[in-house]
Motif scaffolding. Structure first.
Motif, PDB file in Angstrom:
ATOM      1  N   THR A   3      -9.070  44.453  46.014  1.00 47.98           N
ATOM      2  CA  THR A   3      -7.626  44.281  46.200  1.00 47.98           C
ATOM      3  C   THR A   3      -6.991  44.006  44.846  1.00 47.98           C
ATOM      4  O   THR A   3      -7.423  43.102  44.120  1.00 47.98           O
ATOM      5  CB  THR A   3      -7.345  43.107  47.157  1.00 47.98           C
ATOM      6  N   THR A   4      -5.969  44.750  44.493  1.00 45.39           N
ATOM      7  CA  THR A   4      -5.321  44.566  43.183  1.00 45.39           C
ATOM      8  C   THR A   4      -3.987  43.832  43.276  1.00 45.39           C
ATOM      9  O   THR A   4      -3.600  43.125  42.355  1.00 45.39           O
ATOM     10  CB  THR A   4      -5.100  45.928  42.505  1.00 45.39           C
ATOM     11  N   THR A   5      -3.274  44.034  44.394  1.00 45.20           N
ATOM     12  CA  THR A   5      -2.040  43.280  44.619  1.00 45.20           C
ATOM     13  C   THR A   5      -2.025  42.810  46.072  1.00 45.20           C
ATOM     14  O   THR A   5      -2.689  43.401  46.931  1.00 45.20           O
ATOM     15  CB  THR A   5      -0.776  44.123  44.363  1.00 45.20           C
ATOM     16  N   ALA A   6      -1.255  41.747  46.338  1.00 50.82           N
ATOM     17  CA  ALA A   6      -1.227  41.191  47.695  1.00 50.82           C
ATOM     18  C   ALA A   6       0.135  40.600  48.012  1.00 50.82           C
ATOM     19  O   ALA A   6       0.700  39.865  47.186  1.00 50.82           O
ATOM     20  CB  ALA A   6      -2.301  40.118  47.842  1.00 50.82           C
ATOM     21  N   ILE A  35     -13.788  32.705  43.648  1.00 51.45           N
ATOM     22  CA  ILE A  35     -14.012  33.901  44.459  1.00 51.45           C
ATOM     23  C   ILE A  35     -12.691  34.648  44.604  1.00 51.45           C
ATOM     24  O   ILE A  35     -11.613  34.078  44.394  1.00 51.45           O
ATOM     25  CB  ILE A  35     -14.540  33.557  45.881  1.00 51.45           C
ATOM     26  N   ARG A  36     -12.795  35.921  44.967  1.00 51.01           N
ATOM     27  CA  ARG A  36     -11.624  36.654  45.470  1.00 51.01           C
ATOM     28  C   ARG A  36     -11.858  36.882  46.951  1.00 51.01           C
ATOM     29  O   ARG A  36     -12.924  37.363  47.362  1.00 51.01           O
ATOM     30  CB  ARG A  36     -11.433  37.995  44.756  1.00 51.01           C
ATOM     31  N   ILE A  37     -10.878  36.496  47.772  1.00 49.46           N
ATOM     32  CA  ILE A  37     -11.003  36.615  49.219  1.00 49.46           C
ATOM     33  C   ILE A  37      -9.832  37.405  49.782  1.00 49.46           C
ATOM     34  O   ILE A  37      -8.687  37.220  49.361  1.00 49.46           O
ATOM     35  CB  ILE A  37     -11.103  35.219  49.887  1.00 49.46           C
ATOM     36  N   ARG A  38     -10.140  38.328  50.697  1.00 48.09           N
ATOM     37  CA  ARG A  38      -9.120  39.103  51.413  1.00 48.09           C
ATOM     38  C   ARG A  38      -8.918  38.441  52.776  1.00 48.09           C
ATOM     39  O   ARG A  38      -9.847  38.325  53.559  1.00 48.09           O
ATOM     40  CB  ARG A  38      -9.587  40.552  51.589  1.00 48.09           C
ATOM     41  N   HIS A  39      -7.706  37.997  53.039  1.00 51.60           N
ATOM     42  CA  HIS A  39      -7.439  37.235  54.254  1.00 51.60           C
ATOM     43  C   HIS A  39      -7.237  38.129  55.475  1.00 51.60           C
ATOM     44  O   HIS A  39      -6.649  39.204  55.381  1.00 51.60           O
ATOM     45  CB  HIS A  39      -6.181  36.375  54.084  1.00 51.60           C
ATOM     46  N   GLU A  73     -14.474  39.198  48.680  1.00 50.80           N
ATOM     47  CA  GLU A  73     -14.573  40.500  47.993  1.00 50.80           C
ATOM     48  C   GLU A  73     -15.425  40.428  46.731  1.00 50.80           C
ATOM     49  O   GLU A  73     -16.096  41.396  46.378  1.00 50.80           O
ATOM     50  CB  GLU A  73     -13.174  41.001  47.620  1.00 50.80           C
ATOM     51  N   ALA A  74     -15.356  39.296  46.027  1.00 48.48           N
ATOM     52  CA  ALA A  74     -16.102  39.164  44.771  1.00 48.48           C
ATOM     53  C   ALA A  74     -16.306  37.687  44.478  1.00 48.48           C
ATOM     54  O   ALA A  74     -15.501  36.846  44.883  1.00 48.48           O
ATOM     55  CB  ALA A  74     -15.337  39.829  43.619  1.00 48.48           C
ATOM     56  N   VAL A  75     -17.406  37.373  43.785  1.00 49.91           N
ATOM     57  CA  VAL A  75     -17.670  35.981  43.408  1.00 49.91           C
ATOM     58  C   VAL A  75     -17.838  35.899  41.903  1.00 49.91           C
ATOM     59  O   VAL A  75     -18.348  36.823  41.255  1.00 49.91           O
ATOM     60  CB  VAL A  75     -18.930  35.417  44.115  1.00 49.91           C
ATOM     61  N   GLY A  76     -17.387  34.772  41.347  1.00 50.16           N
ATOM     62  CA  GLY A  76     -17.522  34.543  39.917  1.00 50.16           C
ATOM     63  C   GLY A  76     -18.840  33.890  39.569  1.00 50.16           C
ATOM     64  O   GLY A  76     -19.630  33.501  40.440  1.00 50.16           O
ATOM     65  N   ALA A  97      -2.309  29.999  50.191  1.00 51.32           N
ATOM     66  CA  ALA A  97      -3.047  30.697  51.254  1.00 51.32           C
ATOM     67  C   ALA A  97      -2.195  31.676  52.050  1.00 51.32           C
ATOM     68  O   ALA A  97      -2.738  32.528  52.750  1.00 51.32           O
ATOM     69  CB  ALA A  97      -3.674  29.682  52.213  1.00 51.32           C
ATOM     70  N   TYR A  98      -0.861  31.567  51.976  1.00 48.85           N
ATOM     71  CA  TYR A  98       0.011  32.508  52.693  1.00 48.85           C
ATOM     72  C   TYR A  98       0.039  33.829  51.925  1.00 48.85           C
ATOM     73  O   TYR A  98       1.004  34.161  51.244  1.00 48.85           O
ATOM     74  CB  TYR A  98       1.444  31.994  52.747  1.00 48.85           C
ATOM     75  N   CYS A  99      -1.019  34.602  52.035  1.00 48.96           N
ATOM     76  CA  CYS A  99      -1.073  35.866  51.302  1.00 48.96           C
ATOM     77  C   CYS A  99      -2.150  36.750  51.908  1.00 48.96           C
ATOM     78  O   CYS A  99      -2.961  36.302  52.726  1.00 48.96           O
ATOM     79  CB  CYS A  99      -1.362  35.619  49.815  1.00 48.96           C
ATOM     80  N   ALA A 100      -2.166  38.008  51.483  1.00 54.73           N
ATOM     81  CA  ALA A 100      -3.178  38.946  51.972  1.00 54.73           C
ATOM     82  C   ALA A 100      -4.495  38.796  51.227  1.00 54.73           C
ATOM     83  O   ALA A 100      -5.560  39.096  51.769  1.00 54.73           O
ATOM     84  CB  ALA A 100      -2.670  40.378  51.844  1.00 54.73           C
ATOM     85  N   ALA A 101      -4.445  38.319  49.979  1.00 56.44           N
ATOM     86  CA  ALA A 101      -5.661  38.120  49.182  1.00 56.44           C
ATOM     87  C   ALA A 101      -5.338  37.221  48.011  1.00 56.44           C
ATOM     88  O   ALA A 101      -4.184  37.144  47.570  1.00 56.44           O
ATOM     89  CB  ALA A 101      -6.210  39.459  48.685  1.00 56.44           C
ATOM     90  N   ARG A 102      -6.377  36.546  47.503  1.00 60.48           N
ATOM     91  CA  ARG A 102      -6.163  35.646  46.356  1.00 60.48           C
ATOM     92  C   ARG A 102      -7.486  35.401  45.644  1.00 60.48           C
ATOM     93  O   ARG A 102      -8.563  35.588  46.203  1.00 60.48           O
ATOM     94  CB  ARG A 102      -5.564  34.316  46.807  1.00 60.48           C
ATOM     95  N   VAL A 103      -7.364  34.919  44.405  1.00 59.88           N
ATOM     96  CA  VAL A 103      -8.495  34.365  43.670  1.00 59.88           C
ATOM     97  C   VAL A 103      -8.338  32.850  43.702  1.00 59.88           C
ATOM     98  O   VAL A 103      -7.241  32.329  43.490  1.00 59.88           O
ATOM     99  CB  VAL A 103      -8.528  34.883  42.225  1.00 59.88           C
TER     100      VAL A 103
END
Length: 328
Positions: A3-6, A35-39, A73-76, A97-103
């Motif tokens: 995910t590049t934008t959310a 981490i990067r997580i897609r909600h 999606e990915a872990v550091g 947390a109010y988003c589609a994805a975040r780091v």
């Protein structure tokens, strides 16, 4: 997947629900310990309202939300308890947390068991971990004890009713309508008091044979604080853990002495889960309650992320029962 934008809910000023707006924000790569997580779903909580109004000040502009569930999606570097592709859920001290994805920091993100849905994960972490620390980590509460729990038909309250029933604890709850009282009784409350039609301190004394309760768990704040103190036994514990009706005014410590050498604490969840392993252990114990069927996560409202202002209005108007999730 990358995910590049959310879409992300942000505020530029403190105020009513109208200050909430959706913007597309870039989502980067996780650094060490992240981490990067897609909600899939996000949780709605009163702390989000406190931050939106400025009761809990934040640096602006700010992204809101403290609870969500989705797929990693990915872990550091250095993250060992999660891998890309894992289902996960969290309550976090980091807003956004109010988003589609975040780091985000990985320490408080927990592997989500297969038997728990994303909606349940988003609805249960902040509320369920709050119930955990109220019953397990704040003051010793054992089978046969009696607690008074305000807002017993809300998201935290319905979990607390079931938790108390499972552990043999008598829970006297309060709520603002007969319908909400019936809902809490259905979920395990031993007794319910409609605070709009009954004087709750008087009723508590009646229900306890004049003795009072061992512990009060009060997230309402200003409106119920003084009455709550009157419900306690001598040496009882007052746990004030929220401000739904406004902040509790300054307390004269002499009042605690006069009312029976009472104890008073003002905890927050984020202190309890700050240490990684403690947070993971608490989450595992919460998941065990849910997977065993002892606690069922009731989700009575769902709103699209874009309709977050409507969700906030419903929560503040006390029109919600159980938990509310924002769908992504």
């Amino acid at each position: 997947m990358h995910t590049t934008t959310a879409p992300t809910v942000v505020i530029d000023a403190f105020g009513g629900p109208e200050v909430l707006r959706l913007e597309d924000r870039p989502v980067g790569e996780p650094g060490p310990g992240e981490i990067r997580i897609r909600h899939e779903a996000c949780g709605l909580n009163f702390i989000d309202v406190y931050q939106r109004t400025g009761l809990y000040p934040m640096q602006l502009p700010a992204a809101l939300g403290r609870e969500a569930a989705g797929v990693v999606e990915a872990v550091g570097e250095g993250v060992t308890h999660l891998r890309a592709g894992d289902r996960a859920a969290y309550a976090s001290g980091q807003s956004g947390a109010y988003c589609a994805a975040r780091v985000m920091d990985a320490a408080q993100v927990c592997p989500l068991p297969e038997g728990v849905s994303f909606d349940e994960g988003a609805a249960m972490m902040l509320k369920g971990l709050t119930v955990h620390y109220l019953f397990r980590r704040t003051v010793p509460i054992t089978r046969g004890d009696t607690v008074l729990f305000h807002a017993a038909a809300g998201g935290v309250g319905l979990i607390a009713c079931q938790w108390a029933r499972d552990e043999g604890i008598t829970l006297i709850g309060t709520a603002g309508s007969d319908e909400k009282c019936a809902l809490a009784l259905e979920h395990g409350a031993s007794h319910m008091i409609n605070y709009r039609t009954e004087d709750f301190p008087v009723r508590v004394k009646e229900l306890t044979g004049g003795k009072g309760v061992d512990v009060v768990m009060d997230s309402v704040g200003a409106d119920t604080f003084d009455g709550s103190l009157d419900c306690l036994k001598p040496l009882g514990m007052m746990i004030s853990f929220g401000n739904a009706s406004g902040k509790v005014p300054p307390v004269d410590l002499g009042t605690l002495a006069a009312k029976g050498s009472l104890k008073l604490t003002r905890p927050t969840l984020f202190t309890h889960i700050a240490e990684h392993q403690t947070c993971q252990t608490m989450a595992q114990e919460l998941f065990a309650k849910v997977l065993s069927g002892a606690v069922r996560i009731r989700i009575d409202q769902r709103f699209a992320l874009a309709d977050v202002a409507e969700a906030h209005r419903a929560l503040e108007a006390r029109k919600t029962t159980g938990a509310t999730v924002l769908t992504v």
